[in-house]
Scaffold this motif. Structure first.
Motif, PDB file in Angstrom:
ATOM      1  N   ASN A   1       0.802  -1.217   0.000  1.00  0.00           N
ATOM      2  CA  ASN A   1       0.000   0.000   0.000  1.00  0.00           C
ATOM      3  C   ASN A   1       0.841   1.277   0.000  1.00  0.00           C
ATOM      4  N   ASN A   2       1.732   1.338  -0.958  1.00  0.00           N
ATOM      5  CA  ASN A   2       2.416   2.602  -1.212  1.00  0.00           C
ATOM      6  C   ASN A   2       1.343   3.634  -1.599  1.00  0.00           C
TER       7      ASN A   2
ATOM      8  N   GLN B   1       3.770   4.146   3.140  1.00  0.00           N
ATOM      9  CA  GLN B   1       3.344   2.755   3.004  1.00  0.00           C
ATOM     10  C   GLN B   1       2.985   2.231   4.395  1.00  0.00           C
TER      11      GLN B   1
END
Length: 767
Positions: free
Chosen positions: A496-497, A564
């Protein structure tokens, strides 16, 4: 080594004094090109010291088998590399039988200049031999912007204290090796050689890719400004042709050779005609003559500078730097050929293989569409459109289907040729840059028809990729994107950058928006495209669902989006506390240590704020800037420009100026100790952005052009022009105010610092 040896000058790059330690760096800095070919600033005469010989031709590459990973499923088999082409600039010089070699002679009054007004490289020096003979040498060289397959050299030698025999030995050397060859292979096959009069030609063919290149030279000899005919001696090998001309020269007389040379290649001409075309071009150049060809060069560059120049008063190093960046961008890409693109090193070196990266879409598009005809930027988009099938193949290799596309991280022909897994398979944010470039182009130029003719197919294929790449998390009850690398390559294989997730959401929403646009305004194109790509409503509904439920990591404590998921698990020590002895960390630290550190190579979350500044408020931008900038080490050339632009937006003008100097003089002052490998061409577009979008405050959100000009205290004034929807607008800013001038024949509406203004044709507005 003195990294700051380039003399300040508004229009020239100047090196004074001969220093062997500067040779390879100067070969990069003084490089010349014309969009079709380019070359490092190697000496024409023999040089036995350390040197990096480099000449390159746009579009000519070789698929060099990779050293690692080629046996693994999904890995590229090769890394595409721009080929170090045959060398046509060489001119051996002997004085009474002694070779002129600055590595062994005593060198006096050495001066090298690159005149950015016309792309002319000149060099002058006095050389003294061991026996006391002294000669004065002047060389002048350029690659024609008018006849793009031709370059010209005038090389003159004057004996100072003797009379004797001077010999010129112009040659073509087709045996040049790539510095970066993985297995020390020679990438060319020599097919034919031809000698006729004072001309010579070598026909070469690239292995595997089969490009044909004819390298030619044509020579003229001059004694005291009068053309002379001399018998030549010929010395040939299987890879070279050398001519030798000798004559007796009195002290004070000047013996000169004018050498015309260049390349014709099979991307532009039939194979069987290459040498004939080369001959015609060289004859045309010689009939014009060196001086007339130079006059044409002046006019071609004058036209380029008319819309591309940025003028800065009161800060000569800043002025020199911006012109250097603009100059190199125009040398690298002219925009006339949609098969060509902009490599990170351009024609100045071999690092990164001369291939295309996402740099073009993220940074270069605005420069070209604002300083040239819109078709130049459009050709960059068409380059990617023409490679869509390859992008779909790249995605298929990784398990994606139904026409999903993953554009390559590195490419020449659309195939992925980068084989570091953490980048090749994980730095997928590059897909979003492809769509953002289309949005940026259409929004700026108003060319909505491009969506119908080309853009929609690319947008759909990328939306398909994002919808398949996202995973629904039952725990979060949202869609997540796992195992990625963002623009900050100092974090690999993260979940989840934020930048990647945000781009994915935006791309799918932009796809839906444009499908509705086509249905309403281009119904026939919509039907054609939908049938071609087998698009149905259920798929569009899936995009809407995934985009609407995208997860973004967020910190309630800091009230910011997290880079992230695990970013706050790191020890957040500001970069300013790092000892200078440990910088840059990419040269001093292990990769393991870098990955566990909080340090950011380049703008990541802030890259997203730059792209989508209109969506986030000023206070949010300040919070994110204040959190992430202190952790950023700016060890990517693409980092300082984004920080400079955002710093101006939040009124941190001193920080913006600091970042501007860093991006603009990155190569001139060799901040990263790597300029000998070549220049940072694509990041040079960021330098332009840092003035026009940074200090100039130019924005083009919501189909509207606006400015909010500010000025660093170090400058007295600055000005620039932009081309916007067939208008040419000149912006001038000093500490008293700003002026806007409409150079076109129709009115244009703009917003300046929140105030709507109409500038009528040929009108000046003072604010």
């Amino acid at each position: 080594m003195n990294l700051n040896y380039i003399k300040p000058h508004e229009w020239k790059i100047i090196e004074e004094g001969f220093n062997k330690e500067h040779i390879t760096a100067s070969e990069s800095i003084f490089s010349i090109g014309n969009g079709a070919m380019g070359q490092r600033a190697n000496f024409e005469e023999l040089y036995t010291g350390e040197t990096f010989q480099g000449s390159y031709i746009g579009g000519i590459y070789y698929p060099d088998k990779t050293r690692v990973g080629w046996w693994k499923n999904g890995y590229p088999k090769y890394f595409a590399k721009v080929l170090n082409a045959p060398n046509w600039i060489g001119i051996g010089v002997t004085i009474n039988g002694k070779s002129l070699d600055l590595s062994t002679c005593k060198v006096i009054d050495f001066k090298r200049e690159l005149d950015m007004r016309n792309g002319v490289l000149s060099r002058s020096f006095i050389a003294e031999f061991d026996d006391g003979d002294i000669v004065k040498v002047l060389s002048t060289r350029f690659l024609s912007m008018d006849i793009q397959e031709v370059g010209a050299i005038k090389y003159s030698v004057t004996p100072i204290n003797f009379q004797g025999e001077i010999a010129f030995s112009p040659y073509i050397d087709a045996g040049i090796m790539n510095e970066d060859a993985n297995y020390d292979e020679f990438f060319w096959e020599i097919l034919d050689q031809k000698e006729t009069g004072d001309e010579a030609y070598i026909l070469s063919k690239t292995l595997k890719t089969g490009f044909l290149v004819c390298t030619g030279m044509k020579n003229e000899l001059i004694l005291n400004e009068f053309n002379i005919d001399l018998e030549k001696e010929v010395s040939s090998s299987d890879k070279s042709i050398i001519y030798s001309y000798k004559t007796m020269v009195n002290s004070g007389d000047t013996f000169s050779i004018v050498k015309y040379g260049g390349y014709t290649q099979s991307m532009n001409h039939p194979d069987a005609e290459l040498c004939n075309v080369s001959q015609r071009q060289l004859i045309k150049a010689s009939e014009l003559g060196f001086d007339s060809l130079l006059e044409r060069q002046d006019k071609a560059w004058e036209k380029i500078w008319d819309t591309a120049d940025i003028m800065i008063s009161g800060d000569i190093k800043a002025q020199q730097a911006i012109r250097f960046n603009i100059f190199q961008l125009n040398q690298t890409y002219s925009g006339s050929d949609s098969r060509l693109n902009i490599g990170p090193k351009g024609f100045t070196g071999e690092k990164y293989g001369g291939s295309t990266y996402w740099d073009t879409e993220a940074y270069c598009i605005p420069f070209y569409m604002s300083t040239k005809n819109k078709n130049v930027a459009k050709n960059l988009l068409i380059y990617r459109y023409n490679q869509l099938d390859k992008a779909i193949e790249n995605a298929q290799k990784l398990g994606f289907n139904k026409g999903a596309a993953l554009y390559p991280m590195v490419t020449m022909n659309g195939e992925e040729c980068h084989n570091e897994w953490e980048i090749t398979f994980e730095e997928i944010h590059r897909n979003g840059a492809m769509v953002y470039a289309i949005y940026n182009y259409v929004n700026y130029t108003g060319d909505v028809g491009y969506i119908a003719s080309h853009g929609m197919e690319v947008i759909i294929a990328i939306a398909r990729f994002w919808s398949q790449r996202a995973t629904f998390s039952a725990d979060k009850e949202q869609y997540v994107i796992l195992g990625v690398t963002g623009p900050n390559e100092y974090e690999n294989n993260v979940n989840n950058n934020w930048y990647t997730n945000y781009l994915a959401k935006w791309c799918m929403e932009y796809a839906i928006e444009n499908i509705e646009l086509l249905k309403e305004n281009y119904p026939e194109d919509y039907v054609r495209i939908a049938e071609k790509v087998t698009l149905d409503e259920s798929e569009i509904n899936t995009w809407s669902k995934v985009a609407g439920q995208m997860y973004f990591p967020f910190s309630e404590k800091y009230n910011i989006y997290l880079q992230q998921d695990g970013f706050l698990d790191k020890e957040l020590i500001p970069a300013r506390e790092l000892p200078k002895s440990e910088r840059p960390i990419n040269q001093k630290w292990s990769w393991d240590r870098i990955l566990r550190s909080p340090y950011i190579k380049q703008a990541d979350v802030l890259q997203g704020f730059y792209f989508f500044e209109n969506i986030f408020d000023q206070e949010s931008l300040k919070r994110h800037f204040d959190f992430y900038e202190p952790l950023t080490v700016h060890e990517s050339s693409l980092s300082p420009c984004v920080h400079s632009i955002l710093a101006v937006k939040i009124d941190r003008i001193d920080k913006a100026y600091e970042m501007y100097l860093r991006t603009s003089r990155l190569d001139l002052d060799d901040y990263n100790h790597e300029v000998h490998e070549g220049l940072h061409i694509t990041s040079m577009a960021g330098t332009w952005l840092s003035i026009v979008q940074g200090f100039g405050g130019m924005r083009n959100f919501n189909n509207s052009l606006s400015f909010d000009p500010k000025i660093p205290k170090n400058w007295k004034s600055y000005s620039f022009k932009i081309i916007y929807r067939d208008h040419i607008i000149k912006v001038f800013k000093n500490h008293e105010g700003c002026k806007f001038y409409n150079e076109s024949d129709t009115p244009v509406n703009i917003t300046v610092s929140g105030k709507e203004v109409t500038i009528f044709n040929k009108d000046l507005v003072i604010l």
